[in-house]
Design a protein around this motif. Structure first.
Motif, PDB file in Angstrom:
ATOM      1  N   SER A   1      48.989   4.936 -17.632  1.00 39.76           N
ATOM      2  CA  SER A   1      50.115   4.260 -17.004  1.00 39.76           C
ATOM      3  C   SER A   1      50.555   4.952 -15.713  1.00 39.76           C
ATOM      4  CB  SER A   1      51.282   4.219 -17.991  1.00 39.76           C
ATOM      5  OG  SER A   1      52.399   3.578 -17.425  1.00 39.76           O
ATOM      6  N   LYS A   2      50.879   4.118 -14.707  1.00 42.05           N
ATOM      7  CA  LYS A   2      51.428   4.608 -13.448  1.00 42.05           C
ATOM      8  C   LYS A   2      52.538   3.661 -13.010  1.00 42.05           C
ATOM      9  CE  LYS A   2      47.294   6.889 -11.661  1.00 42.05           C
ATOM     10  NZ  LYS A   2      46.335   6.946 -10.546  1.00 42.05           N
ATOM     11  N   ARG A   3      53.203   3.985 -11.946  1.00 36.58           N
ATOM     12  CA  ARG A   3      54.264   3.126 -11.417  1.00 36.58           C
ATOM     13  C   ARG A   3      53.862   2.542 -10.089  1.00 36.58           C
ATOM     14  NH1 ARG A   3      59.915   6.375 -12.657  1.00 36.58           N
ATOM     15  NH2 ARG A   3      59.693   6.390 -14.943  1.00 36.58           N
ATOM     16  N   ASN A   4      54.702   1.615  -9.652  1.00 30.78           N
ATOM     17  CA  ASN A   4      54.557   0.935  -8.340  1.00 30.78           C
ATOM     18  C   ASN A   4      54.150  -0.511  -8.558  1.00 30.78           C
ATOM     19  OD1 ASN A   4      54.726   0.528  -5.674  1.00 30.78           O
ATOM     20  ND2 ASN A   4      53.052   1.878  -5.061  1.00 30.78           N
ATOM     21  N   GLY A   5      54.165  -1.316  -7.511  1.00 35.46           N
ATOM     22  CA  GLY A   5      53.801  -2.719  -7.626  1.00 35.46           C
ATOM     23  C   GLY A   5      53.514  -3.294  -6.262  1.00 35.46           C
ATOM     24  N   GLU A   6      52.670  -4.349  -6.273  1.00 35.78           N
ATOM     25  CA  GLU A   6      52.291  -4.988  -5.017  1.00 35.78           C
ATOM     26  C   GLU A   6      51.925  -6.430  -5.277  1.00 35.78           C
ATOM     27  OE1 GLU A   6      48.363  -4.755  -2.370  1.00 35.78           O
ATOM     28  OE2 GLU A   6      49.493  -2.903  -2.369  1.00 35.78           O
ATOM     29  N   ALA A   7      52.324  -7.328  -4.399  1.00 33.33           N
ATOM     30  CA  ALA A   7      51.967  -8.750  -4.531  1.00 33.33           C
ATOM     31  C   ALA A   7      50.635  -9.006  -3.892  1.00 33.33           C
ATOM     32  CB  ALA A   7      53.035  -9.619  -3.885  1.00 33.33           C
ATOM     33  N   ALA A   8      49.883  -9.954  -4.442  1.00 31.56           N
ATOM     34  CA  ALA A   8      48.576 -10.298  -3.875  1.00 31.56           C
ATOM     35  C   ALA A   8      48.735 -11.380  -2.828  1.00 31.56           C
ATOM     36  CB  ALA A   8      47.647 -10.775  -4.967  1.00 31.56           C
TER      37      ALA A   8
ATOM     38  N   VAL B   1      50.468  -9.865 -12.063  1.00 27.34           N
ATOM     39  CA  VAL B   1      50.358  -9.673 -10.623  1.00 27.34           C
ATOM     40  C   VAL B   1      50.906 -10.939  -9.977  1.00 27.34           C
ATOM     41  CG1 VAL B   1      48.360  -8.131 -10.759  1.00 27.34           C
ATOM     42  CG2 VAL B   1      47.990 -10.592 -10.550  1.00 27.34           C
ATOM     43  N   GLU B   2      51.138 -10.872  -8.681  1.00 28.03           N
ATOM     44  CA  GLU B   2      51.643 -12.054  -7.982  1.00 28.03           C
ATOM     45  C   GLU B   2      50.579 -12.615  -7.056  1.00 28.03           C
ATOM     46  OE1 GLU B   2      55.324 -11.347  -6.015  1.00 28.03           O
ATOM     47  OE2 GLU B   2      56.490 -11.405  -7.873  1.00 28.03           O
TER      48      GLU B   2
ATOM     49  N   ASP C   1      42.619  -6.988  -4.267  1.00 27.54           N
ATOM     50  CA  ASP C   1      43.312  -5.732  -4.544  1.00 27.54           C
ATOM     51  C   ASP C   1      44.715  -6.036  -5.085  1.00 27.54           C
ATOM     52  OD1 ASP C   1      41.140  -4.358  -3.621  1.00 27.54           O
ATOM     53  OD2 ASP C   1      42.001  -3.882  -1.663  1.00 27.54           O
ATOM     54  N   VAL C   2      45.056  -5.441  -6.227  1.00 28.48           N
ATOM     55  CA  VAL C   2      46.367  -5.688  -6.843  1.00 28.48           C
ATOM     56  C   VAL C   2      46.877  -4.400  -7.485  1.00 28.48           C
ATOM     57  CG1 VAL C   2      45.920  -8.132  -7.336  1.00 28.48           C
ATOM     58  CG2 VAL C   2      45.323  -6.405  -9.042  1.00 28.48           C
ATOM     59  N   VAL C   3      48.171  -4.362  -7.708  1.00 25.97           N
ATOM     60  CA  VAL C   3      48.807  -3.324  -8.520  1.00 25.97           C
ATOM     61  C   VAL C   3      49.688  -4.052  -9.539  1.00 25.97           C
ATOM     62  CG1 VAL C   3      50.333  -1.319  -8.567  1.00 25.97           C
ATOM     63  CG2 VAL C   3      48.779  -1.662  -6.632  1.00 25.97           C
ATOM     64  N   PRO C   4      49.251  -4.156 -10.803  1.00 25.97           N
ATOM     65  CA  PRO C   4      50.009  -4.914 -11.801  1.00 25.97           C
ATOM     66  C   PRO C   4      51.428  -4.372 -11.989  1.00 25.97           C
ATOM     67  CG  PRO C   4      47.794  -4.495 -12.584  1.00 25.97           C
ATOM     68  CD  PRO C   4      47.974  -3.663 -11.342  1.00 25.97           C
TER      69      PRO C   4
ATOM     70  N   VAL D   1      50.150  -1.031 -15.696  1.00 24.09           N
ATOM     71  CA  VAL D   1      51.259  -1.170 -14.749  1.00 24.09           C
ATOM     72  C   VAL D   1      51.254  -0.013 -13.744  1.00 24.09           C
ATOM     73  CG1 VAL D   1      53.772  -1.165 -14.498  1.00 24.09           C
ATOM     74  CG2 VAL D   1      52.694  -2.476 -16.352  1.00 24.09           C
ATOM     75  N   GLY D   2      51.307  -0.365 -12.458  1.00 22.44           N
ATOM     76  CA  GLY D   2      51.350   0.630 -11.402  1.00 22.44           C
ATOM     77  C   GLY D   2      50.012   1.209 -11.012  1.00 22.44           C
ATOM     78  N   LYS D   3      48.926   0.743 -11.611  1.00 21.05           N
ATOM     79  CA  LYS D   3      47.602   1.290 -11.313  1.00 21.05           C
ATOM     80  C   LYS D   3      46.910   0.449 -10.251  1.00 21.05           C
ATOM     81  CE  LYS D   3      43.422   3.002 -13.606  1.00 21.05           C
ATOM     82  NZ  LYS D   3      43.644   4.402 -13.197  1.00 21.05           N
ATOM     83  N   SER D   4      46.292   1.098  -9.280  1.00 18.90           N
ATOM     84  CA  SER D   4      45.555   0.372  -8.233  1.00 18.90           C
ATOM     85  C   SER D   4      44.310  -0.257  -8.834  1.00 18.90           C
ATOM     86  CB  SER D   4      45.186   1.312  -7.091  1.00 18.90           C
ATOM     87  OG  SER D   4      46.332   1.786  -6.431  1.00 18.90           O
ATOM     88  N   CYS D   5      44.236  -1.574  -8.772  1.00 15.71           N
ATOM     89  CA  CYS D   5      43.160  -2.331  -9.424  1.00 15.71           C
ATOM     90  C   CYS D   5      42.548  -3.334  -8.453  1.00 15.71           C
ATOM     91  CB  CYS D   5      43.693  -3.098 -10.634  1.00 15.71           C
ATOM     92  SG  CYS D   5      44.581  -2.115 -11.852  1.00 15.71           S
TER      93      CYS D   5
END
Length: 372
Positions: A365-372, A255-256, A243-246, A272-276
């Motif tokens: 396009s969406k916002r937000n971010g998350e590290a893997a 992603v990280e 699960d990542v959020v670019p 960017v910012g999309k739940s993937c």
């Protein structure tokens, strides 16, 4: 010319819909593999094409002619059933020869045809035996031989190698395509073995719950699976899914992984910012030196030798599991800290909510971010 066209096929059993508005075209001389889990409707579809059962809706066209109302014996179809369907009172020879006998072929041509296919399938030494004296593998090969011997223009094979031993199964994966190509038949082949599907099919139709979810060449299915479930079905070891959020970087989306930026060169700002869900095939990952550009630190947890390859379980800094596959005999760490390099161009992205494969043109396009 023998083509197969299925148009809007529906098959129900009481309240259960087994085939749901299914349409499919198979070209003349093509080998199409129907692949999917048990209960997907593959065998029902074959029996319907053969004329053993009738559709509730839709049409079956063979060679351009509507065969929906035509009896099975007049469709010119050969079929090897999963449950053998051998005549118990007849020898293996006579079971195989039945397709030729019904055409009133000469004794010489019958004998030559039976011997040829029996030798290929390595059952020529049991032709005098009755089914009760045959192993399951020999019964399955006898049923396959019966379907092949008459050189039908349309051949339906329902998991014909399911009960044969591993060595013969491997050999037949090599031999069957040659035999089928030499016969020039149009073939629909059912299997639950993804390796068999990849080896035998010009195209693969992936079925689930009575519908075709994806159809394409083996390369298409493996490299661009339509959804996460198909991605899981193809590959051993299975695909890594994270699960990542670019996020957006100066050189594109990333992603990280273990606090290291991993670029996604196939994608731009639209993800960017999309739940993937990030999909990484284990064979697209390799161990590398810590000093290498983009090296991702991991911890090696376990290593499993699997004859032709070695599969290593690693953990990212956040405890995410990543499987790494390398050819047998290739050196690699067996425990403790290590670093991996990932082929970003081979990475797959799936929409987390729908599970569908994501392509740049389909994304918003969406916002937000998350590290893997």
């Amino acid at each position: 010319m023998t083509t197969l066209q299925l148009k809007n096929i529906v098959k129900r059993y009481k309240s259960q819909t087994v085939l749901d508005d299914l349409s499919l075209d198979v070209a003349d001389g093509e080998r199409l593999v129907l692949f999917g889990p048990s209960g997907a409707g593959k065998t029902v579809l074959l029996r319907l094409v053969a004329g053993v059962i009738d559709p509730d809706e839709g049409r079956v066209l063979i060679g351009g002619e509507d065969m929906t109302e035509v009896d099975a014996e007049h469709r010119g179809v050969g079929m090897a059933f999963q449950n053998f369907a051998l005549f118990p009172h007849m020898s293996a020879f006579d079971n195989i020869a039945s397709a030729l006998t019904s055409r009133k072929s000469s004794k010489e041509s019958i004998a030559a045809g039976v011997q040829k296919v029996a030798k290929l399938l390595k059952i020529d030494h049991v032709l005098s035996h009755h089914p009760k004296a045959l192993s399951n593998g020999q019964k399955q090969r006898t049923a396959l031989a019966r379907a092949l011997v008459g050189s039908p223009p349309l051949l339906l094979l329902d998991d014909p190698l399911r009960n044969v031993d591993a060595k013969l199964r491997f050999e037949m994966r090599l031999e069957l395509p040659r035999l089928l190509a030499s016969e020039g038949a149009t073939v629909v082949y059912v299997t639950q073995d993804y390796k068999e599907a990849m080896a035998l099919g010009d195209r693969i139709a992936v079925m689930s719950q009575g519908s075709i979810h994806q159809i394409g060449t083996p390369g298409d299915i493996y490299n661009a699976p339509a959804d996460i479930e198909i991605a899981r079905l193809f590959g051993d070891p299975t695909i890594n899914l994270l699960d990542v959020v670019p996020q957006r970087g100066p050189d594109g989306a990333f992603v990280e992984l273990s606090n290291v930026r991993f670029r996604l060169p196939n994608f731009g700002a639209e993800i960017v910012g999309k739940s993937c869900v990030l999909g990484l095939r284990p064979e697209t990952i390799a161990f590398t030196e810590a000093s290498a550009l983009g090296a991702i630190p991991v911890t090696v947890e376990a290593e499993t030798p699997l004859n032709e390859k070695t599969v290593t379980l690693t953990l990212t800094a956040r405890g995410r599991e990543i499987l790494v596959s390398r050819p047998a005999g290739t050196p690699g760490p067996v425990a403790g800290p290590a670093h991996i390099a990932v082929n970003g161009r081979a990475a797959l992205l799936f929409d987390k909510e729908s599970g569908r494969l994501m392509r740049p043109a389909e994304l918003t396009s969406k916002r937000n971010g998350e590290a893997a």
